[in-house]
Scaffold this motif. Structure first.
Motif, PDB file in Angstrom:
ATOM      1  N   MET A 240      -7.353  -9.404   0.971  1.00  9.04           N
ATOM      2  CA  MET A 240      -6.664  -9.135  -0.290  1.00  9.04           C
ATOM      3  C   MET A 240      -6.926  -7.705  -0.752  1.00  9.04           C
ATOM      4  O   MET A 240      -6.041  -7.035  -1.287  1.00  9.04           O
ATOM      5  N   THR A 241      -8.136  -7.258  -0.545  1.00  9.01           N
ATOM      6  CA  THR A 241      -8.464  -5.880  -0.901  1.00  9.01           C
ATOM      7  C   THR A 241      -7.576  -4.909  -0.141  1.00  9.01           C
ATOM      8  O   THR A 241      -7.038  -3.955  -0.699  1.00  9.01           O
ATOM      9  N   TYR A 242      -7.412  -5.204   1.149  1.00 14.63           N
ATOM     10  CA  TYR A 242      -6.604  -4.329   1.987  1.00 14.63           C
ATOM     11  C   TYR A 242      -5.155  -4.292   1.487  1.00 14.63           C
ATOM     12  O   TYR A 242      -4.577  -3.216   1.310  1.00 14.63           O
ATOM     13  N   LEU A 243      -4.606  -5.469   1.239  1.00 13.80           N
ATOM     14  CA  LEU A 243      -3.225  -5.522   0.752  1.00 13.80           C
ATOM     15  C   LEU A 243      -3.103  -4.804  -0.589  1.00 13.80           C
ATOM     16  O   LEU A 243      -2.139  -4.071  -0.829  1.00 13.80           O
ATOM     17  N   GLY A 244      -4.077  -5.021  -1.455  1.00 15.51           N
ATOM     18  CA  GLY A 244      -4.049  -4.359  -2.750  1.00 15.51           C
ATOM     19  C   GLY A 244      -4.028  -2.851  -2.599  1.00 15.51           C
ATOM     20  O   GLY A 244      -3.283  -2.142  -3.289  1.00 15.51           O
ATOM     21  N   ALA A 245      -4.835  -2.351  -1.674  1.00 10.32           N
ATOM     22  CA  ALA A 245      -4.891  -0.909  -1.465  1.00 10.32           C
ATOM     23  C   ALA A 245      -3.540  -0.383  -1.003  1.00 10.32           C
ATOM     24  O   ALA A 245      -3.056   0.644  -1.499  1.00 10.32           O
ATOM     25  N   LEU A 246      -2.918  -1.091  -0.066  1.00  7.98           N
ATOM     26  CA  LEU A 246      -1.603  -0.647   0.415  1.00  7.98           C
ATOM     27  C   LEU A 246      -0.585  -0.667  -0.721  1.00  7.98           C
ATOM     28  O   LEU A 246       0.197   0.274  -0.895  1.00  7.98           O
ATOM     29  N   ALA A 247      -0.595  -1.751  -1.503  1.00  8.17           N
ATOM     30  CA  ALA A 247       0.364  -1.856  -2.607  1.00  8.17           C
ATOM     31  C   ALA A 247       0.177  -0.696  -3.577  1.00  8.17           C
ATOM     32  O   ALA A 247       1.149  -0.075  -4.020  1.00  8.17           O
ATOM     33  N   LEU A 248      -1.061  -0.385  -3.859  1.00  9.43           N
ATOM     34  CA  LEU A 248      -1.342   0.717  -4.785  1.00  9.43           C
ATOM     35  C   LEU A 248      -0.829   2.037  -4.220  1.00  9.43           C
ATOM     36  O   LEU A 248      -0.193   2.830  -4.924  1.00  9.43           O
ATOM     37  N   GLY A 249      -1.083   2.254  -2.935  1.00 12.77           N
ATOM     38  CA  GLY A 249      -0.622   3.489  -2.296  1.00 12.77           C
ATOM     39  C   GLY A 249       0.893   3.610  -2.372  1.00 12.77           C
ATOM     40  O   GLY A 249       1.440   4.659  -2.736  1.00 12.77           O
ATOM     41  N   LEU A 250       1.586   2.517  -2.055  1.00 10.69           N
ATOM     42  CA  LEU A 250       3.050   2.533  -2.087  1.00 10.69           C
ATOM     43  C   LEU A 250       3.564   2.796  -3.495  1.00 10.69           C
ATOM     44  O   LEU A 250       4.435   3.644  -3.717  1.00 10.69           O
ATOM     45  N   LEU A 251       2.990   2.066  -4.431  1.00  8.96           N
ATOM     46  CA  LEU A 251       3.433   2.199  -5.811  1.00  8.96           C
ATOM     47  C   LEU A 251       3.328   3.653  -6.270  1.00  8.96           C
ATOM     48  O   LEU A 251       4.245   4.220  -6.854  1.00  8.96           O
ATOM     49  N   GLN A 252       2.181   4.226  -5.939  1.00  2.78           N
ATOM     50  CA  GLN A 252       1.937   5.605  -6.354  1.00  2.78           C
ATOM     51  C   GLN A 252       2.964   6.540  -5.710  1.00  2.78           C
ATOM     52  O   GLN A 252       3.517   7.417  -6.356  1.00  2.78           O
ATOM     53  N   SER A 253       3.218   6.306  -4.434  1.00  2.78           N
ATOM     54  CA  SER A 253       4.123   7.171  -3.711  1.00  2.78           C
ATOM     55  C   SER A 253       5.557   7.048  -4.245  1.00  2.78           C
ATOM     56  O   SER A 253       6.249   8.051  -4.440  1.00  2.78           O
ATOM     57  N   TYR A 254       5.987   5.823  -4.505  1.00  2.00           N
ATOM     58  CA  TYR A 254       7.340   5.644  -5.039  1.00  2.00           C
ATOM     59  C   TYR A 254       7.459   6.255  -6.429  1.00  2.00           C
ATOM     60  O   TYR A 254       8.499   6.799  -6.791  1.00  2.00           O
ATOM     61  N   THR A 255       6.406   6.149  -7.198  1.00  2.00           N
ATOM     62  CA  THR A 255       6.459   6.749  -8.532  1.00  2.00           C
ATOM     63  C   THR A 255       6.665   8.239  -8.423  1.00  2.00           C
ATOM     64  O   THR A 255       7.468   8.819  -9.153  1.00  2.00           O
ATOM     65  N   VAL A 256       5.928   8.849  -7.523  1.00  2.00           N
ATOM     66  CA  VAL A 256       6.097  10.286  -7.333  1.00  2.00           C
ATOM     67  C   VAL A 256       7.527  10.574  -6.930  1.00  2.00           C
ATOM     68  O   VAL A 256       8.162  11.505  -7.413  1.00  2.00           O
ATOM     69  N   GLY A 257       8.048   9.736  -6.032  1.00  7.88           N
ATOM     70  CA  GLY A 257       9.356  10.015  -5.494  1.00  7.88           C
ATOM     71  C   GLY A 257      10.488   9.796  -6.473  1.00  7.88           C
ATOM     72  O   GLY A 257      11.429  10.583  -6.536  1.00  7.88           O
ATOM     73  N   TYR A 258      10.391   8.731  -7.264  1.00 11.24           N
ATOM     74  CA  TYR A 258      11.587   8.329  -7.994  1.00 11.24           C
ATOM     75  C   TYR A 258      11.513   8.482  -9.500  1.00 11.24           C
ATOM     76  O   TYR A 258      12.504   8.289 -10.180  1.00 11.24           O
ATOM     77  N   LEU A 259      10.349   8.807 -10.042  1.00 16.32           N
ATOM     78  CA  LEU A 259      10.315   9.025 -11.487  1.00 16.32           C
ATOM     79  C   LEU A 259      10.842  10.414 -11.786  1.00 16.32           C
ATOM     80  O   LEU A 259      10.669  11.333 -10.993  1.00 16.32           O
ATOM     81  N   PRO A 260      11.509  10.565 -12.913  1.00 12.31           N
ATOM     82  CA  PRO A 260      11.998  11.896 -13.285  1.00 12.31           C
ATOM     83  C   PRO A 260      10.833  12.881 -13.340  1.00 12.31           C
ATOM     84  O   PRO A 260       9.718  12.530 -13.734  1.00 12.31           O
ATOM     85  N   THR A 261      11.090  14.092 -12.919  1.00 11.24           N
ATOM     86  CA  THR A 261      10.004  15.060 -12.837  1.00 11.24           C
ATOM     87  C   THR A 261       9.791  15.802 -14.145  1.00 11.24           C
ATOM     88  O   THR A 261       8.929  16.660 -14.241  1.00 11.24           O
ATOM     89  N   SER A 262      10.611  15.495 -15.143  1.00 10.04           N
ATOM     90  CA  SER A 262      10.385  16.175 -16.408  1.00 10.04           C
ATOM     91  C   SER A 262      10.192  15.140 -17.495  1.00 10.04           C
ATOM     92  O   SER A 262      10.339  13.944 -17.252  1.00 10.04           O
ATOM     93  N   GLY A 263       9.851  15.593 -18.671  1.00  3.34           N
ATOM     94  CA  GLY A 263       9.735  14.692 -19.812  1.00  3.34           C
ATOM     95  C   GLY A 263       8.454  13.901 -19.806  1.00  3.34           C
ATOM     96  O   GLY A 263       7.439  14.318 -19.240  1.00  3.34           O
ATOM     97  N   ALA A 264       8.533  12.742 -20.413  1.00  2.00           N
ATOM     98  CA  ALA A 264       7.329  11.985 -20.704  1.00  2.00           C
ATOM     99  C   ALA A 264       6.605  11.520 -19.450  1.00  2.00           C
ATOM    100  O   ALA A 264       5.432  11.175 -19.495  1.00  2.00           O
ATOM    101  N   PHE A 265       7.303  11.481 -18.301  1.00  2.00           N
ATOM    102  CA  PHE A 265       6.707  10.878 -17.119  1.00  2.00           C
ATOM    103  C   PHE A 265       5.923  11.864 -16.257  1.00  2.00           C
ATOM    104  O   PHE A 265       5.344  11.476 -15.259  1.00  2.00           O
ATOM    105  N   THR A 266       5.953  13.140 -16.645  1.00  2.00           N
ATOM    106  CA  THR A 266       5.334  14.152 -15.799  1.00  2.00           C
ATOM    107  C   THR A 266       3.897  13.805 -15.458  1.00  2.00           C
ATOM    108  O   THR A 266       3.472  13.910 -14.327  1.00  2.00           O
ATOM    109  N   GLY A 267       3.164  13.410 -16.482  1.00  2.00           N
ATOM    110  CA  GLY A 267       1.732  13.203 -16.280  1.00  2.00           C
ATOM    111  C   GLY A 267       1.416  11.869 -15.644  1.00  2.00           C
ATOM    112  O   GLY A 267       0.262  11.574 -15.377  1.00  2.00           O
TER     113      GLY A 267
END
Ligand SMILES: Nc1ncnc2c1ncn2[C@@H]1O[C@H](COP(=O)(O)OP(=O)(O)OP(=O)(O)O)[C@@H](O)[C@H]1O
Ligand SMILES: [Mg+2]
Lengths: 641, 234
Positions: A240-267
């Motif tokens: 479960m730890t392993y799966l959690g780590a992968l999910a976290l990595g993916l989530l982070q990567s998609y956020t970088v990719g698909y969140l708008p790069t300006s405005g409130a989401f920058t940080g």
């Protein structure tokens, strides 16, 4: 669609890196019941060491990796276990937490001393090699990382499930004495698990460096990601730890990719692990906390108001004299010390009385400063508003961690602090992006506190009032409840006391005091920015509070002074830079045997001198334990174990 | 018949509290010796002292003629001293099989350990994958005693085997101990309730207030027991 694949690969790679780190956390936790907050910092130092050996000393990369991961890190891990961490699993959970925080701060100091800030570009292993997967390029380093993640998860599972050593690791946490009777070697087993933990921290640090870069804080905060993943596995299940780590990595990567790069989401990007952690805390049931071990009962001697009042007066008068005698510039430093002292009072309430640890007390001060700047600036109302808003925010932070053990609350505060640093404080309604806020100085009942000197006296008065309030609270029924909670939560629950509510109130009150201090600091400095309240600055604050005595008002005063004085010292001896962190960290570890800190020594010294004087005067033994007039003798927390 | 376990003038305690005030005790080779005594007499402390968990402040402990004061519990265990302490001497957070795996420090292979355990206590085989903490008290005690069966002990110390168990189960477990003694293992069994253990014991001793108040054949000790418990203080 093309970019999707790329982001997926990126996410899996960082996920695998988190999995390696999380595996190390799980192993050490399974064997010693200590959650090592400094885990990420170990990885950070080892990543720097790797850089030093490979880039600096020209060792081939594979040799440097082998040396760091297989030799240096395990040795350091085992050494740390032997010297400072042994038996901490048996100590109250807040002591264990503070010691690992000290480890983290000391390691940060060590890294900054040995490797002063400068750009250190790190390239991935086998740069340029790799293959194309559709449109995405998978580098050899990426493959290596993913493979390492899988290998570590599988290897650890086999170790813990199918080998005698693994069984011994899980046995020793239950009863090392019994393991010895079985013929095992509990001491060796525990050291081994810390060696493995440190080794995995090092590996993850090295593997993730090309992603995070050689950044003191970025690598140290990997602990949050690793921790979130480990939490998904309830700190026991490796898959479960392993799966959690992968999910976290993916989530982070998609956020970088698909969140708008300006405005409130920058940080938002760097705050993803923190958000993820909050989500995990809220939605998952907690792994079973250590139940009902009765801890060192409190040897309590709380000063009565009659005894505390003269000392409060002395304190204020001393501040007034200092204000009159010192030049403005030094009065500012002293006043700052008093204000920090008020922040430390908030820790006395939370940690000293309540046995809970917050790793983001300065963040609450920051909330207070923002409120004081934005609302009714300059009037007493702004102070009140600062305290109230900070308390409300504190309650919000404590709520999700309600059902949980102190450790989770502490980690939630760390995540919260990071979230505030990266997102909220940068927003326009707070400090603004890299901005600063002006705070007007106070006018109270027509009296204007326009100078640093006036603020020194004002802060001293506030400190004395808050301190007296704490002592009164501590003597009252609520204080007894808080103390009982610290000693045995389970027992309180069986008595039908509302432990959760009490804990939220405690946390909110503590945050409120910190907010009040933040408002004062704003007025004193006249201009404050987000960097004044960074979560990493909260950690030395916590350690100094503990070292000076987090169980007493006197300790808070000492700690505040020390904290204000440290940067001055640092300015005079720039070379000492990170060394001071190191010293503070080591001092906190050393002082863990004296839970009442330096203040505890002061009290004892005072009592002994009085006893000696009494003996001399009366020619007989002193009437033991009437510690009159020795100092603000007050709540003294855990009796030394 | 020589004494394999020999205590002379042993004093021991916790911190400044002395619990054993000079204990003299011989446990002959291959015998089952019962150590009786009222609550708080120091029986468990005596076993802990022999096992190396509590240090004797003075006096001597000899195991097979070797002076072992101050030896580490792990070293003693590996040298053939098996101690089954008070309470359930198993790891509740591990499965039955994992507990058995930890019994291989004596040198036997895991398969052999399992065979012995499951052969002697078939109930353990049924629950092999359960956490030891979820077993019944009797099953846990069987699991704990398995260690005595597989570790080839020279000396076996057992503390309060009967605690909280049904008389049937206790009798079954004491048969196991008697069998071990017949095979030449020297057994010292601490008991609170005398009847069952005296029925199988070869020797008996009574500890009262940290001193041996009487020692001898089980039958005689059994007859004098009430008097010893009550009058031993004087
Ligand atoms: N860890 C300890 N620390 C301090 N004192 C202890 C400790 N363990 C036992 N004692 C004290 O030592 C004395 C003897 O205890 P011990 O457990 O040896 O008695 P016992 O004969 O085994 O009793 P019981 O039949 O109830 O098990 C008691 O007074 C007890 O309070
Ligand atoms: Mg006993």
């Amino acid at each position: 669609m093309d970019s999707f694949l790329t982001y997926t690969v990126l996410g899996l790679v960082s996920g695998a890196g988190y999995a390696v780190a999380a595996g190390g956390l799980v192993v050490t936790y399974a064997t010693s019941r200590i959650f090592n907050i400094g885990h990420g910092a170990v990885g950070m130092v080892m990543a720097f060491l790797f850089w030093e050996l490979s880039a600096g000393r020209g060792l081939p990369a594979w040799a440097a990796v082998a040396l760091v991961v297989l030799v240096v890190a395990p040795l350091c891990g085992a050494l740390a276990e032997r010297t400072v961490l042994r038996d901490l699993g048996e100590a109250p959970s807040d002591v264990a937490l503070v010691v690992t925080v000290a480890l983290m701060v000391a390691l940060l100091g060590l890294a900054q001393t040995l490797w002063p800030p400068k750009p250190r570009p790190v390239s991935p292993f086998f740069e340029g090699h790799g293959f194309h997967l559709g449109s995405a390029f998978v580098g050899a380093h990426d493959l290596l990382t993913v493979a390492a993640g899988l290998l570590v998860a599988a290897g650890l599972s086999v170790l813990l499930r199918f080998t005698r050593t693994g069984a011994a690791m899980r046995a020793t946490v239950h009863d090392p004495g019994l393991l010895a009777l079985f013929g095992g070697r509990p001491a060796w087993t525990t050291s081994l698990s810390w060696a493995i933990g440190a080794s995995l921290a090092a590996l993850s640090g090295i593997l993730l460096t090309p992603v995070v870069q050689l950044d003191y804080y970025g690598l140290t905060l990997l602990v949050i990601s690793a921790y979130s993943a480990a939490m998904l596995g309830r700190l026991t299940s490796l898959p479960m730890t392993y799966l959690g780590a992968l999910a976290l990595g993916l989530l982070q990567s998609y956020t970088v990719g698909y969140l708008p790069t300006s405005g409130a989401f920058t940080g938002l990007r760097p705050a993803i692990p923190a958000l993820f952690l909050f989500a995990v805390l809220v939605f998952l049931r907690s792994p079973q906390a250590r139940l009902g071990r009765l801890r060192g009962a409190a040897g309590v001697a709380v000063a009565s108001s009659r005894r505390a009042a003269p000392w409060a007066a002395v304190f204020v008068v001393a501040a007034a004299v200092a204000a009159a005698a010192l030049p403005a510039e030094q009065a500012l430093v002293v006043a700052l010390g008093v204000v920090y002292g008020i922040v430390m009072l908030s820790m006395v309430l939370l940690n000293g009385y309540g046995g809970q640890v917050s790793l983001a007390q300065l963040t609450f001060a920051g909330v207070g400063a923002v409120v004081a700047a934005r609302w009714a600036s300059g009037s007493v109302l702004s102070l009140v508003a600062a305290a109230v808003v900070a308390a409300a925010v504190g309650a919000l932070v404590a709520l999700p961690a309600l059902r949980l053990h102190g450790l989770y609350l502490a980690l939630a505060t760390l995540a919260f602090g990071q979230l505030m640093d990266k997102v909220v404080f940068q927003a326009d309604f707070a400090f603004g992006y890299n901005g600063a806020l002006d705070v007007r100085r106070l006018t109270v009942l027509g009296v204007r506190f326009g100078t640093e000197k006036a603020y020194l006296v004002l802060s001293a008065v506030v400190f004395a009032l808050v301190g007296a309030g704490l002592l009164a609270l501590r003597r009252g029924p609520y204080g007894r409840l808080v103390l009982a909670l610290r000693d045995s939560e389970t027992a309180c629950a069986t008595l039908g006391l509302n432990a959760r509510l009490a804990r939220v109130v405690l946390f909110a009150a503590s945050a409120g005091i910190a907010g009040l201090a933040g408002a004062l600091m704003g007025g004193l400095r006249q201009s404050v920015s987000a960097s004044d309240f960074m979560v990493f600055n909260s950690l030395p604050l916590l350690l100094l509070a503990v070292a000076c005595g987090v169980t007493s008002v006197t300790g808070a005063a000492l700690g505040g002074a020390a904290l204000a004085w440290l940067p001055k010292l640092q300015a005079q001896f720039p070379a000492a830079g990170g060394l001071l962190f190191l010293v503070v960290g080591v001092a906190a570890v050393a002082l863990r045997s004296e839970p009442n800190g330096i203040a505890g020594w002061v009290f004892r010294f005072g009592r002994e001198t009085v006893a000696a004087r009494w003996t001399r005067l009366s020619g007989g033994p002193s009437p033991d334990a009437e510690p009159v007039d020795v100092g603000p003798v007050e709540a003294v927390g855990h009796a030394p174990r | 018949m020589s004494a394999v376990l020999e205590l002379t003038g042993v004093r021991a305690g916790y911190g400044r509290i002395e619990v054993l005030h000079g204990v003299d005790l011989d446990v002959p080779e291959g015998s089952l010796t019962a150590l009786l005594g009222p609550n708080g007499a120091g029986k468990s402390t005596l076993l802990k002292t022999v096992a190396g968990l509590v240090r004797a402040t003075s006096g001597h402990v000899h195991l097979s003629g070797v002076h072992v004061n101050g030896a580490a519990p792990g070293a003693l265990a590996r040298a053939g001293l098996v101690t089954v302490p008070e309470g359930r001497a198993v790891f509740p957070n591990l499965t039955v099989e994992e507990n058995l795996r930890l019994m291989t420090y004596g040198g036997r292979r895991e398969a052999a350990v399992r065979e012995t355990a499951f052969g002697r206590f078939p109930r353990l085989a049924e629950r092999r994958r359960s956490l030891a903490g979820s077993l019944s008290g009797g099953e846990q005690q069987m699991l704990a005693l398995t260690r005595a069966l597989v570790a080839d002990p020279v000396v076996l110390l057992v503390d309060e085997l009967s605690m909280g168990l049904a008389p049937m189960v206790v009798a079954e477990l004491y048969d196991v101990l008697a069998g071990l003694a017949d095979d030449g293992v020297t057994v010292l069994a601490v008991e609170q309730f005398a009847a069952t253990v005296l029925a199988v014991a070869d020797h008996a001793a009574v500890l009262v207030h940290g001193r041996i108040a009487a020692a001898g054949p089980p039958r005689r000790i059994g007859a004098d027991l009430a008097e010893l418990y009550l009058g031993g203080a004087a």
